[in-house]
Design an enzyme around this catalytic site. Structure first.
Site, PDB file in Angstrom:
ATOM      1  N   SER A 172       0.168 -52.637 -10.097  1.00 12.81           N
ATOM      2  CA  SER A 172       1.019 -53.683  -9.324  1.00 12.81           C
ATOM      3  C   SER A 172       2.149 -54.582  -9.760  1.00 12.81           C
ATOM      4  O   SER A 172       2.920 -55.087  -9.067  1.00 12.81           O
ATOM      5  CB  SER A 172       0.215 -54.150  -7.944  1.00 12.81           C
ATOM      6  OG  SER A 172      -0.303 -53.266  -7.079  1.00 12.81           O
TER       7      SER A 172
ATOM      8  N   LYS B 267       5.694 -53.739  -9.455  1.00 18.41           N
ATOM      9  CA  LYS B 267       6.421 -53.686  -8.110  1.00 18.41           C
ATOM     10  C   LYS B 267       7.684 -54.728  -8.127  1.00 18.41           C
ATOM     11  O   LYS B 267       8.698 -54.431  -7.665  1.00 18.41           O
ATOM     12  CB  LYS B 267       5.324 -54.132  -7.002  1.00 18.41           C
ATOM     13  CG  LYS B 267       4.324 -53.124  -6.906  1.00 18.41           C
ATOM     14  CD  LYS B 267       3.375 -53.511  -5.875  1.00 18.41           C
ATOM     15  CE  LYS B 267       2.115 -52.638  -5.652  1.00 18.41           C
ATOM     16  NZ  LYS B 267       1.012 -53.107  -4.669  1.00 18.41           N
TER      17      LYS B 267
ATOM     18  N   TYR C  26       5.404 -43.137  -7.426  1.00 17.66           N
ATOM     19  CA  TYR C  26       4.906 -44.333  -7.413  1.00 17.66           C
ATOM     20  C   TYR C  26       3.682 -44.337  -8.186  1.00 17.66           C
ATOM     21  O   TYR C  26       3.327 -45.481  -9.011  1.00 17.66           O
ATOM     22  CB  TYR C  26       4.406 -44.780  -5.984  1.00 17.66           C
ATOM     23  CG  TYR C  26       3.598 -45.841  -5.858  1.00 17.66           C
ATOM     24  CD1 TYR C  26       4.035 -47.191  -5.898  1.00 17.66           C
ATOM     25  CD2 TYR C  26       2.313 -45.739  -5.362  1.00 17.66           C
ATOM     26  CE1 TYR C  26       3.382 -48.343  -5.871  1.00 17.66           C
ATOM     27  CE2 TYR C  26       1.461 -46.797  -5.281  1.00 17.66           C
ATOM     28  CZ  TYR C  26       1.827 -48.161  -5.519  1.00 17.66           C
ATOM     29  OH  TYR C  26       1.297 -49.325  -5.402  1.00 17.66           O
TER      30      TYR C  26
ATOM     31  N   TYR D 153      -0.704 -61.274  -2.792  1.00 15.72           N
ATOM     32  CA  TYR D 153      -1.030 -60.896  -1.480  1.00 15.72           C
ATOM     33  C   TYR D 153      -1.586 -61.973  -0.629  1.00 15.72           C
ATOM     34  O   TYR D 153      -0.902 -62.996  -0.333  1.00 15.72           O
ATOM     35  CB  TYR D 153      -2.253 -59.710  -1.987  1.00 15.72           C
ATOM     36  CG  TYR D 153      -2.003 -58.787  -3.044  1.00 15.72           C
ATOM     37  CD1 TYR D 153      -0.892 -58.047  -2.644  1.00 15.72           C
ATOM     38  CD2 TYR D 153      -2.395 -58.690  -4.472  1.00 15.72           C
ATOM     39  CE1 TYR D 153      -0.301 -56.999  -3.677  1.00 15.72           C
ATOM     40  CE2 TYR D 153      -2.246 -57.601  -4.889  1.00 15.72           C
ATOM     41  CZ  TYR D 153      -1.143 -57.026  -4.935  1.00 15.72           C
ATOM     42  OH  TYR D 153      -0.748 -56.094  -5.861  1.00 15.72           O
TER      43      TYR D 153
ATOM     44  N   VAL E 237      -4.322 -54.506 -10.556  1.00 18.39           N
ATOM     45  CA  VAL E 237      -5.734 -54.131 -10.336  1.00 18.39           C
ATOM     46  C   VAL E 237      -6.250 -53.879 -12.015  1.00 18.39           C
ATOM     47  O   VAL E 237      -7.263 -53.646 -12.120  1.00 18.39           O
ATOM     48  CB  VAL E 237      -6.185 -53.148  -9.454  1.00 18.39           C
ATOM     49  CG1 VAL E 237      -5.723 -53.707  -8.119  1.00 18.39           C
ATOM     50  CG2 VAL E 237      -5.317 -52.006  -9.554  1.00 18.39           C
TER      51      VAL E 237
END
Length: 615
Positions: free
Chosen positions: A86, A89, A211, A263, A281
Site C-alpha cells: 500500500s 498508493k 493493482y 487508515y 502490510v
C-alpha cells in the site's frame, strides 16, 4: 546494510553524484540510536493472509532518511528489497492526478478519511465512490485511471512512474504477485461492487491484475526515503533532479496522506507524529515532511490495524524527541535561510595583536572555518551544516558555528549539532559555538561564547599556542612592535615617557575628559603590557555586547576607544597598561625630538593608517 551501489536514473546528471552517506556520520548515528532503542520491541506478526509476506524474516529493521538535495542516510537493513504494497498508493494517485487532472480523479474516488480498515467495503452512497485513494478500494480505482490504452500499458506507466519517484528502475516480485492474485478475493469483491456502482470501469480482472502488480513492486528503505522526499520537495526527485509530478499534485497527495494515509489510525497519527505518511502490510512506512525530507522504514511485524509496530514506534520517537511535527509554530520572520561556510580571512577577530601573532595567523588561514547560520535552526539547516563539516579540508582544526542570527533551535537540530561536535572531536577538529542567547548547551565541551568575536579569539589563541606563541604572555613596552628597530637610547627615552596603570579584572578604563584649556592629562597612546582590555556596550539603555579586545603587545590611540560611554572599556583580566599623555609627548618632543619622530613613523598595531598621537 547500506546500498552503496544505488544507481540514479540519469548517469550524466551532476545530482546523481549524491547518494548514501558513510557510516559514522552524526545523522546516521541518530538513526542508529533510534533503531537501538527499539531493537527489543518484538510485538506483532508479519502479514500472513498473503503467504509470501508471511515468510519474511521478522527481525529485519531498516530506517532511511533522504534530504531535499539528495543525501541519503540509513541505519540497519536499508538495502533489503521488499514489496511496496500500500505504500505505492500515494505515488499511483499522483500519476493519476498528472494523467487525468484532479477533477476527473475526484469524480471517481473521494478524498475523505474513512475511519475504517484498509480493506473496508464501504462506498459512498449514491455514487459508489470509494472514500479515498489510500484504502484498497480507492487504490484499485486510481490505478485504473493512470494513462494507458491497455492494462499492460497502464502498468508500464505505473512501474516507470514509481521508478522515477525512486530515482532508479524498479522490478516486480513475481512470487508475491502470484500470491496476491491467488488470495485477493476481498479485493475482487470490492472491485465488483465498484464496477456495479460505476466507479470502476473496464474488465475487473484486468484492473485487479494491474493493482496486484503495483503492490508487488520491489523497493528498499532507501527507495522509500527518496520517493517521499520527492513528494516533500514538490515533485522533484532530489537524487536525479527530475521533475516527476507537478507541485500541485505533490501537494494534493500529501494532503490526502496526512488525513488518510494510516487508515483508521490516521487521526491519532497526525495528532502524535504530525507528518504525512503511508503504511503497507509488507511492514513499510513512508513519511514526508514537506520542505525538509522523506523517511522510509521497514519492519515486517504488524499491529492489528496493519501498520508496522517498529515503524510506528520509530516515527513517534523521531517526531517526539526531535520536534518534527508539521503543525509546530515557526515565527515567519525567522524562517531558515541557507547557511554559509566562510573562509576565515575576512572574519578575523577584532583582537589587537602584536605583529608576530598577526603574521602567524595570516600564514595559516585554512586552520579556522566559520559556518554562519540564519533563521530558525531546523533539521534541514542542521543537516546542511553536517555536510559542510563532513567536507572540511584536512588542515582545518577549528569549526566555528555562528548562531548570532538564529532564532529558535529545534530539538532535532540541537541533537545533531551535539553529535557533530563529538564526530569532529574524533577527527581532531574542535567545534566552537557563538550564541548570544546562551541557549541549551550544544557542544558538550564548554566551547560556547556569547559572540563570534570571542569564539574567533579563542580559536586564534589556540592556533597561536599550537604554533609555539603564547597570546597571553606579557610583552614589555621596550620590546613592543611600536618601537620597531629603535636603538637602545631611543627605546629607553620612549619607555620613560610612558606612565603605568594597573587595572583589576572588571575595572573600567576612565579616559580623562579635561577642559579644552588644559589637555595635558589626555592620554594619547595606550599600550597593553599584560592582561586584556575590551569594549563592552553596557551603558544604560544599550544592549550588552562586546566589540574589540586588546591583549599584550597591543597599542591603542583615542580613536580606538568609543566616542561615548567611557565605561565601555573594561579590563577583562588583571591588566597592566602603559600610557602616554599629551604632556608626556610634549616633554619627549622637547628632550628627544628624534624619539617622537620615530614614534610618529611607527605603525600602530600593524595599521599604517591608524591615527597618530598628536598634541
Amino acid at each position: 546494510m547500506r546500498d552503496e551501489e544505488r544507481t540514479p536514473r540519469h548517469d550524466d546528471d551532476p545530482a546523481c553524484e549524491r547518494g548514501p552517506v558513510r557510516a559514522g556520520d552524526p545523522l546516521t548515528g541518530l538513526l542508529d540510536r533510534v533503531r537501538a532503542h527499539l531493537r527489543d520491541l518484538d510485538d506483532g506478526e508479519p502479514a500472513s493472509y498473503i503467504p509470501e509476506l508471511g515468510r519474511v524474516d521478522p527481525t529485519l529493521f531498516g530506517l532511511s532518511l533522504c534530504t531535499l538535495d539528495g543525501q541519503v542516510y540509513g541505519s540497519g537493513d536499508t538495502a533489503v528489497p521488499f514489496t511496496a504494497q500500500s505504500v505505492s498508493k500515494p505515488f499511483v494517485f499522483a500519476l493519476a492526478l498528472a494523467d487525468r487532472g484532479v477533477d476527473d480523479v475526484l469524480a471517481r474516488v473521494g478524498a475523505e478519511p474513512s475511519g475504517e480498515a484498509f480493506n473496508s467495503i464501504r462506498l459512498e452512497p449514491g455514487t459508489g465512490r470509494p472514500p479515498n485513494p489510500m484504502v484498497n478500494a480507492g487504490a484499485i480505482v486510481t490505478s485504473s485511471l493512470v494513462a494507458g490504452a491497455t492494462p499492460d500499458e497502464r502498468f508500464a506507466r505505473i512501474l516507470d512512474g514509481l521508478g522515477a519517484f525512486a530515482g532508479r528502475p524498479l522490478a516486480v516480485d513475481e512470487a508475491v504477485f502470484a500470491s496476491e492474485r491467488a488470495t485477493g478475493d476481498r479485493n475482487r469483491a470490492l472491485a465488483y461492487l465498484m464496477h456495479n456502482a460505476g466507479s470502476l470501469t473496464g474488465d475487473v480482472e484486468e484492473q485487479l491484475a494491474v493493482y496486484f502488480r503495483q503492490c508487488s513492486v520491489l523497493v528498499t528503505c532507501d527507495d522509500l526515503a527518496v520517493m517521499h522526499a520527492t513528494l516533500a520537495g514538490g515533485g522533484v526527485n532530489p537524487v536525479t533532479g527530475e521533475r516527476v509530478v507537478a507541485p500541485r499534485h505533490a501537494q494534493h497527495v500529501l494532503a490526502v496522506m496526512a488525513t488518510c494515509g494510516m487508515y483508521d489510525a490516521s487521526g491519532q497519527w497526525m495528532l502524535r507524529v504530525g507528518m504525512p505518511a503511508k503504511s503497507g502490510v509488507s511492514g513499510a512506512i513512508g513519511v514526508a515532511l514537506p520542505g525538509q525530507f522523506g523517511i522510509g522504514v521497514f519492519s515486517p511485524p504488524l499491529e492489528e490495524k496493519g501498520n508496522s509496530v517498529r515503524g510506528i514506534a520509530a516515527c513517534h520517537l523521531l517526531s517526539d524527541q526531535f520536534g518534527l511535527h508539521l503543525m509546530r509554530a515557526t515565527a515567519p520572520e525567522r524562517r531558515p535561510l541557507p547557511p554559509r561556510s566562510l573562509h576565515p580571512s575576512p572574519l578575523r577577530s577584532l583582537r589587537h595583536r602584536p605583529r608576530d601573532q598577526r603574521a602567524a595567523l595570516d600564514a595559516h588561514p585554512d586552520r579556522i572555518r566559520v559556518h554562519v547560520l540564519q533563521g530558525d535552526l531546523d533539521f534541514a539547516t542542521a543537516e546542511q551544516t553536517l555536510r559542510a563539516a563532513r567536507e572540511l579540508a584536512s588542515a582545518v582544526g577549528w569549526f566555528v558555528l555562528d548562531l548570532t542570527r538564529v532564532g529558535r533551535i529545534e530539538p532535532v537540530a540541537a541533537d545533531l549539532v551535539r553529535a557533530l561536535g563529538e564526530d569532529l572531536r574524533g577527527r581532531g577538529v574542535r567545534m566552537v559555538l557563538a550564541d548570544p542567547d546562551e541557549r541549551q548547551p550544544m557542544s558538550r565541551t564548554g566551547d560556547e561564547f556569547p559572540d563570534l568575536g570571542r569564539a574567533l579569539e579563542t580559536c586564534e589563541d589556540a592556533l597561536l599556542a599550537e604554533l609555539g606563541l603564547d597570546p597571553g604572555a606579557p610583552v614589555p613596552l621596550a620590546d613592543c612592535d611600536l618601537f620597531g628597530r629603535a636603538d637602545a637610547r631611543l627605546r629607553t627615552a620612549l619607555a620613560d615617557a610612558f606612565g603605568t596603570r594597573h587595572l583589576a579584572a572588571g575595572e573600567a578604563v576612565e579616559t580623562p575628559r579635561a577642559p579644552r584649556a588644559d589637555l595635558s592629562d589626555r592620554i594619547v597612546l595606550w599600550y597593553v603590557e599584560s592582561g586584556r582590555l575590551a569594549v563592552r556596550a553596557d551603558a544604560p539603555g544599550v544592549v550588552v555586547r562586546r566589540t574589540w579586545s586588546a591583549g599584550p603587545g597591543a597599542a591603542l590611540t583615542p580613536a580606538d576607544f568609543p566616542p561615548r560611554f567611557a565605561r565601555q572599556v573594561v579590563a577583562e583580566r588583571d591588566t597592566v597598561c602603559r600610557t602616554l599623555t599629551a604632556a608626556g609627548l610634549v616633554e619627549l618632543r622637547t628632550q628627544v625630538p628624534e624619539a617622537v619622530a620615530f614614534l610618529e613613523r611607527a605603525p600602530l598595531d600593524g595599521a599604517d593608517t591608524v591615527e597618530r598621537p598628536v598634541v
